[in-house]
Design an enzyme around this catalytic site. Structure first.
Site, PDB file in Angstrom:
ATOM      1  N   CYS A 128      -9.179   5.935  -4.313  1.00 43.33           N
ATOM      2  CA  CYS A 128      -9.061   6.277  -3.161  1.00 43.33           C
ATOM      3  C   CYS A 128      -9.995   5.486  -2.164  1.00 43.33           C
ATOM      4  CB  CYS A 128      -9.105   7.623  -2.645  1.00 43.33           C
ATOM      5  SG  CYS A 128      -8.767   8.532  -4.080  1.00 43.33           S
ATOM      6  N   GLY A 135      -6.908   2.937   7.912  1.00 46.59           N
ATOM      7  CA  GLY A 135      -5.971   2.019   7.368  1.00 46.59           C
ATOM      8  C   GLY A 135      -6.344   0.704   7.216  1.00 46.59           C
ATOM      9  N   SER A 339      -3.469 -21.404   3.114  1.00 47.63           N
ATOM     10  CA  SER A 339      -2.866 -21.407   4.207  1.00 47.63           C
ATOM     11  C   SER A 339      -1.874 -19.756   3.850  1.00 47.63           C
ATOM     12  CB  SER A 339      -1.386 -22.122   4.117  1.00 47.63           C
ATOM     13  OG  SER A 339      -1.394 -23.227   4.435  1.00 47.63           O
ATOM     14  N   GLU A 389      -0.457  -2.000   0.879  1.00 51.80           N
ATOM     15  CA  GLU A 389      -1.500  -3.084   0.682  1.00 51.80           C
ATOM     16  C   GLU A 389      -1.350  -4.573   2.304  1.00 51.80           C
ATOM     17  OE1 GLU A 389      -3.744  -5.636  -2.172  1.00 51.80           O
ATOM     18  OE2 GLU A 389      -2.631  -3.202  -1.895  1.00 51.80           O
ATOM     19  N   GLY A 390      -1.756  -4.064   2.802  1.00 56.43           N
ATOM     20  CA  GLY A 390      -1.223  -4.557   4.261  1.00 56.43           C
ATOM     21  C   GLY A 390       0.420  -4.316   4.899  1.00 56.43           C
ATOM     22  N   SER A 392       2.810  -5.470   7.476  1.00 58.74           N
ATOM     23  CA  SER A 392       3.898  -6.862   8.080  1.00 58.74           C
ATOM     24  C   SER A 392       2.734  -8.025   9.057  1.00 58.74           C
ATOM     25  CB  SER A 392       5.206  -6.622   8.237  1.00 58.74           C
ATOM     26  OG  SER A 392       6.584  -6.795   6.668  1.00 58.74           O
TER      27      SER A 392
END
Length: 409
Positions: A128, A135, A339, A389-390, A392
């Site tokens: 959690c 977010g 990168s 997970e992040g 775009s």
């Protein structure tokens, strides 16, 4: 350290085929039912536990594969089977990894078994972190953890959201703020044991895709947990907070943030592998359909408009897999992501999954738009990869900042 290779060895192929068999024989036949029910597929998780896929040992073996390809290979095959069921199977791993990465040996030995249960009585765990207002912006986290020294207890208050297995988990791992002045560096992780008063499930989300995976809010109201439920222990936390305060005074906060970002980078290829699995599944359905569906007296794959789409789909899937494998190998080899190669792999693979599944629907035409064919579900499932997970957008921001060295906002 193993050299980078695009060829799986015999042991890896054996594991891949074993997982693929489970995905084909157990997950695929159950996928449509659990998507419609929008419930945790306990019988499938139990079958996964019986054969050894739902266990920490399985994921540990893949994680310690010296080539770095164990985890992406496993994720691709499971999510080829079905994304919603696969997320129900691997979701506990998020919490388990949190304990293994940050916990003491005693914490690992005590809590990991309770996360998985046994094949006859399977359990799940929840990690959690996200909140309604925090977010991507983890610095805005509001859930607080306050130490009650007299009782050697931590008191947690706040609301978590988008928690896989949230509220139904046997064990919850909760990220909370212990020092608000330090921003994201003032966070710590806590184990909330089963049955702890004050923890409850909030809203269960009815989702567009991955509907067999339980996603809900977790509400924490004066949740009291023993002092030894702080992951890593209080002494380690105090030392870390002291270093963070010193860095803040000396102007070294940015360097600390970049080090934390490198940790997140290493986990993103696994999500890319999930996206590759879903994309590959949709492509295979579309290819088989195009070779057997006839219009105007010939298979529709004879038409360049269809054949060229399939050529592009296969090319993009293979390119996405190579980016995922490169980043996974770099992570295990200790090569720096100069990168933002981890974000690159996740960004490209997640967007390929959306594009390929949409093309699969188009190739199947009206059939692709119905739930009689799985590409409709795969297209819905694929949307999550560009979000969790992040997003775009966050991946592009990470890449841009990394390649430019500039604090792009």
């Amino acid at each position: 350290m193993a050299e980078f290779t695009m060829e799986l060895n015999d042991d890896q192929k054996q594991v891949r085929d074993w997982i693929h068999g489970f995905a084909a024989d157990v997950m695929r036949p159950a996928a449509a039912e659990w998507d419609e029910r929008e419930e945790t597929p306990w019988p499938v998780i139990q079958e996964a536990a019986k054969v050894g896929i739902y266990s920490l040992d399985f994921y540990a073996q893949q994680f310690f594969d010296p080539t770095g390809l164990g985890i992406p290979m496993a994720m691709e095959e499971l999510f080829w089977g079905d994304a919603g069921i696969a997320l129900s199977i691997v979701g506990t791993g998020l919490a388990a990894i949190g304990v293994v990465a940050n916990g003491t040996e005693e914490q690992i030995g005590t809590w990991i078994p309770q996360m998985y249960g046994t094949p006859d009585d399977v359990k799940v765990a929840a990690f959690c972190s996200s909140e309604p207002d925090a977010g991507s912006d983890v610095g805005s986290m509001r859930t607080r953890a306050v130490y009650d020294q007299a009782k050697d207890e931590w008191v947690l208050n706040g609301t978590k959201t988008w928690a896989t297995n949230g509220g139904i988990a046997n064990v919850h791992i909760v990220v909370a703020v212990v020092d608000p002045e330090l921003g994201s560096k003032g966070h710590a992780s806590f184990i909330v044991p089963p049955g702890t008063p004050g923890l409850s499930q909030g809203q269960k989300f009815k989702k567009h895709g991955i509907r067999a995976s339980h996603t809900a809010e977790v509400v924490l109201e004066d949740v009291r947990i023993p002092g030894n439920c702080l992951l890593g222990g209080k002494e380690k936390l105090d030392e870390r907070l002291a270093r963070a305060r010193e860095r803040a005074r000396s102007g070294g906060g940015e360097r600390a943030k970049n080090a934390a970002m490198a940790t997140f980078e290493a986990s993103r290829p696994a999500v890319g592998a999930m996206a590759v699995g879903t994309a590959r599944a949709a492509y295979e359905v579309a290819l088989d359909y195009a070779k057997t569906r006839t219009q105007f007296g010939r298979p529709i794959i004879d038409n360049q408009g269809v054949a060229f789409q399939l050529a592009d789909m296969r090319t993009q899937i293979d390119a996405a897999r190579l980016l995922v494998w490169r980043a996974s190998w770099m992570a295990v080899a200790g090569r720096p992501f100069e990168s933002a190669e981890g974000s690159m792999s996740k960004l490209f693979a997640s967007e390929v999954a959306q594009k390929v599944t949409a093309q699969a629907v188009q190739i199947l035409g009206g059939n692709g738009f119905t739930r009689e064919y799985p590409v409709e579900r795969m297209h819905r499932d694929s949307a999550i990869y560009t979000i969790f997970e992040g997003t775009s957008e966050i991946q592009r921001l990470v890449i841009a900042r990394t390649i430019s060295g500039m604090p792009i906002r």
